[in-house]
Scaffold this motif. Structure first.
Motif, PDB file in Angstrom:
ATOM      1  N   LEU A 163       0.693  -2.077  -8.422  1.00  0.00           N
ATOM      2  CA  LEU A 163       0.631  -2.876  -7.286  1.00  0.00           C
ATOM      3  C   LEU A 163       2.126  -2.961  -7.083  1.00  0.00           C
ATOM      4  CD1 LEU A 163      -2.533  -4.881  -6.632  1.00  0.00           C
ATOM      5  CD2 LEU A 163      -1.399  -3.133  -4.848  1.00  0.00           C
TER       6      LEU A 163
ATOM      7  N   GLU B 144       4.056   0.458  -6.693  1.00  0.00           N
ATOM      8  CA  GLU B 144       3.958   1.413  -5.575  1.00  0.00           C
ATOM      9  C   GLU B 144       4.396   0.060  -4.186  1.00  0.00           C
ATOM     10  OE1 GLU B 144      -0.428   2.077  -6.516  1.00  0.00           O
ATOM     11  OE2 GLU B 144      -0.238   3.367  -7.362  1.00  0.00           O
ATOM     12  N   SER B 145       3.358  -0.754  -3.849  1.00  0.00           N
ATOM     13  CA  SER B 145       3.776  -1.653  -3.107  1.00  0.00           C
ATOM     14  C   SER B 145       5.179  -2.364  -2.621  1.00  0.00           C
ATOM     15  CB  SER B 145       2.965  -2.575  -2.484  1.00  0.00           C
ATOM     16  OG  SER B 145       2.865  -3.419  -3.538  1.00  0.00           O
ATOM     17  N   LYS B 146       6.086  -2.587  -3.543  1.00  0.00           N
ATOM     18  CA  LYS B 146       7.472  -2.869  -3.675  1.00  0.00           C
ATOM     19  C   LYS B 146       7.377  -4.241  -3.076  1.00  0.00           C
ATOM     20  CE  LYS B 146       9.451   0.709  -4.910  1.00  0.00           C
ATOM     21  NZ  LYS B 146       9.798   1.520  -6.043  1.00  0.00           N
ATOM     22  N   ARG B 147       5.997  -4.829  -3.489  1.00  0.00           N
ATOM     23  CA  ARG B 147       6.004  -6.673  -3.102  1.00  0.00           C
ATOM     24  C   ARG B 147       6.604  -7.360  -3.970  1.00  0.00           C
ATOM     25  NH1 ARG B 147       0.581  -7.508  -2.362  1.00  0.00           N
ATOM     26  NH2 ARG B 147       1.176  -9.090  -2.057  1.00  0.00           N
TER      27      ARG B 147
ATOM     28  N   VAL C 114       2.104 -10.164  -5.951  1.00  0.00           N
ATOM     29  CA  VAL C 114       1.531  -9.558  -6.078  1.00  0.00           C
ATOM     30  C   VAL C 114       0.046 -10.391  -7.936  1.00  0.00           C
ATOM     31  CG1 VAL C 114       0.674  -7.867  -8.021  1.00  0.00           C
ATOM     32  CG2 VAL C 114       2.539  -7.587  -5.931  1.00  0.00           C
TER      33      VAL C 114
END
Length: 123
Positions: free
Chosen positions: A41, A44-47, A52
């Motif tokens: 996560l 892929e999401s760059k959060r 996360v």
């Protein structure tokens, strides 16, 4: 000064503490699948890792370490050692320790046999 319940047997208590107890590995706090999902996560999401981690209910620092290791394994962080490199270093250190022990044994054996041979010459 006497304390209630103190029988003066301090030495016996210390000897119990000095015993070598078997060391057990610390149990994993989070399942591997959950941490792998968190790493995926983050990548892929760059959060942010903290967001996360909060969503998954895991520690931010634990997830951060796993993300860094995943990046090192993927080659995106060349400054860090990959898991494969760490295992190789660990194996090489074990081998060095084993060879050092073998050298010490051989050195002591050569000294022993040299003394035995020296005694035979002086007779």
């Amino acid at each position: 000064m006497r304390q209630a319940g103190f029988d003066g047997g301090f030495e016996t208590r210390v000897s119990v503490l000095e015993q070598e107890l078997p060391v057990m590995p610390r149990p994993k706090k989070y399942p591997v699948e959950l941490m792998d999902r968190g790493v995926r996560l983050v990548l892929e999401s760059k959060r942010p890792i903290a967001h996360v981690a909060a969503d998954l209910g895991v520690g931010a620092e634990a997830l951060r370490k796993r993300v860094r290791q995943a990046q090192a394994d993927a080659g995106t962080r060349p400054a860090l050692l990959s898991t494969e490199e760490r295992e190789e270093i660990r194996a090489l250190r074990r081998q060095v320790a084993e060879l050092s022990r073998a050298n010490e044994i051989l050195k002591s054996a050569s000294v022993f046999f040299a003394k035995e041979l020296d005694q035979d010459r002086t007779r």
